[in-house]
Write an enzyme that holds these catalytic residues in place. Structure first.
Site, PDB file in Angstrom:
ATOM      1  N   THR A   1      22.920  16.332 -22.572  1.00 38.18           N
ATOM      2  CA  THR A   1      21.465  16.393 -22.532  1.00 38.18           C
ATOM      3  C   THR A   1      20.939  17.408 -23.512  1.00 38.18           C
ATOM      4  O   THR A   1      21.641  17.906 -24.353  1.00 38.18           O
ATOM      5  CB  THR A   1      20.969  16.793 -21.133  1.00 38.18           C
ATOM      6  OG1 THR A   1      19.546  16.802 -21.159  1.00 38.18           O
ATOM      7  CG2 THR A   1      21.457  18.172 -20.742  1.00 38.18           C
TER       8      THR A   1
ATOM      9  N   THR B   1      10.794  24.809 -27.474  1.00 38.85           N
ATOM     10  CA  THR B   1      10.374  24.429 -28.837  1.00 38.85           C
ATOM     11  C   THR B   1       8.973  23.830 -28.725  1.00 38.85           C
ATOM     12  O   THR B   1       7.999  24.557 -28.707  1.00 38.85           O
ATOM     13  CB  THR B   1      11.370  23.444 -29.497  1.00 38.85           C
ATOM     14  OG1 THR B   1      11.591  22.349 -28.631  1.00 38.85           O
ATOM     15  CG2 THR B   1      12.674  24.138 -29.809  1.00 38.85           C
TER      16      THR B   1
ATOM     17  N   LYS C   1      15.280  23.322 -21.722  1.00 39.52           N
ATOM     18  CA  LYS C   1      14.244  22.966 -22.689  1.00 39.52           C
ATOM     19  C   LYS C   1      14.309  21.466 -22.927  1.00 39.52           C
ATOM     20  O   LYS C   1      15.371  20.859 -22.844  1.00 39.52           O
ATOM     21  CB  LYS C   1      14.388  23.731 -24.001  1.00 39.52           C
ATOM     22  CG  LYS C   1      15.531  23.272 -24.864  1.00 39.52           C
ATOM     23  CD  LYS C   1      15.269  23.530 -26.329  1.00 39.52           C
ATOM     24  CE  LYS C   1      14.137  22.701 -26.847  1.00 39.52           C
ATOM     25  NZ  LYS C   1      14.557  21.413 -27.464  1.00 39.52           N
TER      26      LYS C   1
ATOM     27  N   GLU D   1       7.298  15.198 -25.318  1.00 40.21           N
ATOM     28  CA  GLU D   1       6.313  15.458 -26.372  1.00 40.21           C
ATOM     29  C   GLU D   1       5.097  14.553 -26.238  1.00 40.21           C
ATOM     30  O   GLU D   1       5.203  13.340 -26.303  1.00 40.21           O
ATOM     31  CB  GLU D   1       6.965  15.330 -27.750  1.00 40.21           C
ATOM     32  CG  GLU D   1       7.823  16.545 -28.059  1.00 40.21           C
ATOM     33  CD  GLU D   1       8.582  16.447 -29.371  1.00 40.21           C
ATOM     34  OE1 GLU D   1       8.986  17.502 -29.869  1.00 40.21           O
ATOM     35  OE2 GLU D   1       8.769  15.336 -29.877  1.00 40.21           O
TER      36      GLU D   1
ATOM     37  N   ASN E   1       5.087  15.128 -33.800  1.00 42.06           N
ATOM     38  CA  ASN E   1       6.237  14.819 -34.643  1.00 42.06           C
ATOM     39  C   ASN E   1       5.887  14.527 -36.083  1.00 42.06           C
ATOM     40  O   ASN E   1       6.765  14.375 -36.928  1.00 42.06           O
ATOM     41  CB  ASN E   1       7.060  13.695 -34.020  1.00 42.06           C
ATOM     42  CG  ASN E   1       7.798  14.215 -32.820  1.00 42.06           C
ATOM     43  OD1 ASN E   1       8.588  15.139 -32.951  1.00 42.06           O
ATOM     44  ND2 ASN E   1       7.484  13.681 -31.656  1.00 42.06           N
TER      45      ASN E   1
END
Lengths: 404, 404
Positions: B187, B150, B176, B273, B399
């Site tokens: 997880t 993603t 991922k 991220e 985000n």
């Protein structure tokens, strides 16, 4: 009850002051505050549950074990925590206050806020104590509020007027917030004064009861500070009949206290480090109180949701995700979510699934600087509110450069 | 045991593929992955503890209740979660796989990752299933790893070779990560294959035991996703004697599994991220295991510490603060903290108080992209490791714009 001016000095017999004494290098930034009651006051405080406790808190706890205090000293720029000689320095601070005000050092509440783990030099405080105490003013709330700020962008103060048994009483407070805000049974630094006459026991009860639904429901970044403290002094100068039990007067006192604390929670959250907006999450329909509280607090603590709010993005899936891992008892088939602000309300989720909504309208609602997240988690009777803020570039910036 | 190439296809009899079928608008981004075992395999999985569970997880749990599976389908771009018809869509996905591979739909593991709360259109999957299954390759790990990404910036795969009872076995995996990473008893999406011969019961036991110290000790942002899942298929083609109890072979199998999972934890954390560096927090001296784990996890979850690490600022007070609110049993008078990387090691705290250190050296150590935070919390015998990453401007950026 009404909101009035005067902050921490609104109550009769309270003076305050704030000066730059040299703990901070920046000479325009005040770094030492003092609050003083003309007469000895009943005192209560709640403290952080972090097991790493600042030395000032340890000593304060000792000092007010008799339910009495007369002054509060607080420096910013150094937390006096995780230092070999922290207690000694805190002790010296209370002695300096005792000497300069001619009061018992054991009646002094001590607080420190700033970087953890660096020795606090007593010299600037020694040098600053005389101008600080000599300059105490009955309208000194604003300078005291300024002197306890760290990364806060605005001073935080409030005062209310209320009546007990026909006597006009006042309550005022100052607070510092911004970072390491995730109080647990206590909060960041908040000092409250009142001229109401209330016993030490009832004062402690009032404070302990109130923080559970106010400061403990506020979070900026999930980090429970080592130096959280809320302290309240009640000097009785309003001359109401002393509150000694849970009667009507106590209820009125609680109402005044709650008005003061909720205001400060919102102030602390909306001035969270780097924040551009206040988030107020209101959960209803809980089967039990703890579930409503867990759900509300989980939502305002979600980094993902906080980042979405910064971008005014109605990413409600992150609200459901946060409810889901909160540990709350939630009926997903009855879970609804709306966003509300001065620009209106948009429902984004009904019965646990998405509903069609105008993205344009949602963006307009979320661009406001106060946003409510309204959540129903079932048919139950319990509700809870939590306060937080968005997660922004500036949070990262501030905390990447705070120490240096 | 040695690390080998081949990822999810390193084990005998496993093929994989990944295509762009149209769930994502960006046509260069693959969005549908398929993993297939030539023979029916023993299967086990662990799932998120978030009570908001993705529909694919609910169905997968049903499908592998018999301990068997033969294929895994996974789409990115949509989590198929909090939709009215989620289960129906997941069911259709497994039926499409069943038809195209001529296997029982109940032997299909289904996974979805992406935005929550938007209906997943089955049409692109219908259109993509034929090229996806016809293109299955014995060296297809990389494309499958790519198709489940993603906000990941790199595909994540690993494989190991090990020996059981004289037979060479293999184990491979893809994963991922990136956001909503704070697994709890499970997880993010991780798929593991092995040709080792191991019973369903022992396979489930191995996986459940391993995740407690690996994925459950990894956090990017404190948000436990609704769609976390680790699934493992063991097809037995290595022809070792079946593992049916906790013997030497089981221990060897656990070692292989742990090598694979720890590698992926580090990969997931370092590709968190917006992350610029991997944080590995190693806690020793705990009086009990839970305390060591709580302390380690609390440190890598602290937003304040994460921001300091981004700035390569040795703000160790934030480490102590995070230990302090972790709930761990900590002896503060015996707490030491060091930072270590390829550039060396700097001790910043001894016995709970700061020690003099070179800021220049600390900066050099912390500027590396893999940093260890070494903590002793006392004299005890227990230790734990947790993995995380720094908090950066890019986390906020990613985000603030993920959904749109």
């Amino acid at each position: 009850m009404k909101i009035i001016q005067g902050g921490i000095c609104a109550a009769k017999g309270f003076k305050a002051n704030g000066v730059h004494c040299g703990i901070r290098k920046n000479q325009t930034k005040k770094d030492l505050a003092l609050i003083y009651s003309d007469v000895i006051a009943n005192a209560a405080a709640v403290y952080t549950t972090n097991i790493v406790k600042g030395a000032p808190l340890v000593l304060t706890k000792e000092h007010i074990s008799d339910g009495k205090a007369q002054a509060i000293i607080c420096n910013s720029g150094n937390a006096n925590t995780c230092n070999a000689n922290g207690i000694e320095i805190a002790q010296q601070m209370s002695e300096l206050v005792g000497e300069s005000l001619d009061i018992n050092p054991n009646d002094v509440i001590i607080a420190s806020t700033g970087v953890i783990g660096q020795t606090l030099d007593i010299t600037p405080i020694k040098n600053g104590i005389t101008p600080l105490s000599e300059g105490l003013m009955y309208d000194g709330s604003a300078v005291a509020a300024e002197a306890i700020m760290t990364t806060d962008t605005t001073p935080k103060e409030i005062a209310v007027e209320f009546t007990l048994g026909g006597k006009v009483c006042h309550m005022g407070a100052i607070a510092k917030g911004s970072g390491m805000i995730h109080p647990d049974m206590a909060t960041m630094l908040v000092f409250i004064t009142t001229d109401a006459n209330i016993s030490s026991e009832m004062l402690a009860k009032a404070l302990k009861t109130d923080v559970v639904d106010t400061f403990n429901m506020t979070s900026v970044d999930g980090d429970t500070s080592t130096n959280d403290m809320v302290a309240i002094l009640a000097n009785g100068l309003a001359e109401n009949e002393e509150i000694t039990q849970e009667d009507e007067d106590f209820a009125e006192f609680m109402k005044a206290l709650n008005t003061v604390t909720v205001y400060l929670c919102k102030q602390i959250a909306s001035d969270g480090e780097g924040a551009t907006k206040l988030l107020e999450c209101k959960v209803t329909g809980g089967n039990d109180l703890l579930s409503a509280k867990k759900a509300a607090k989980s939502v305002i603590c979600s980094s993902l949701l906080k980042a979405a709010m910064f971008a005014a993005d109605a990413n409600w899936g992150r609200v459901l995700c946060a409810i889901g891992y909160s540990g709350a008892d939630v009926d997903l088939t009855k879970t609804d979510v709306s966003f509300r602000s001065a620009k209106g309300e948009v429902t984004v989720c009904k019965n646990g699934a998405g509903v069609a909504f105008s993205e344009e309208k949602a963006k307009e609602v979320l661009l406001e600087n106060e946003v409510e997240i309204l959540i129903s988690i079932g048919d139950g009777d319990y509700s809870a509110t939590a306060w937080g803020c968005d997660l922004t570039y500036d949070y990262v910036k501030i905390n990447g450069s705070y120490r240096s």
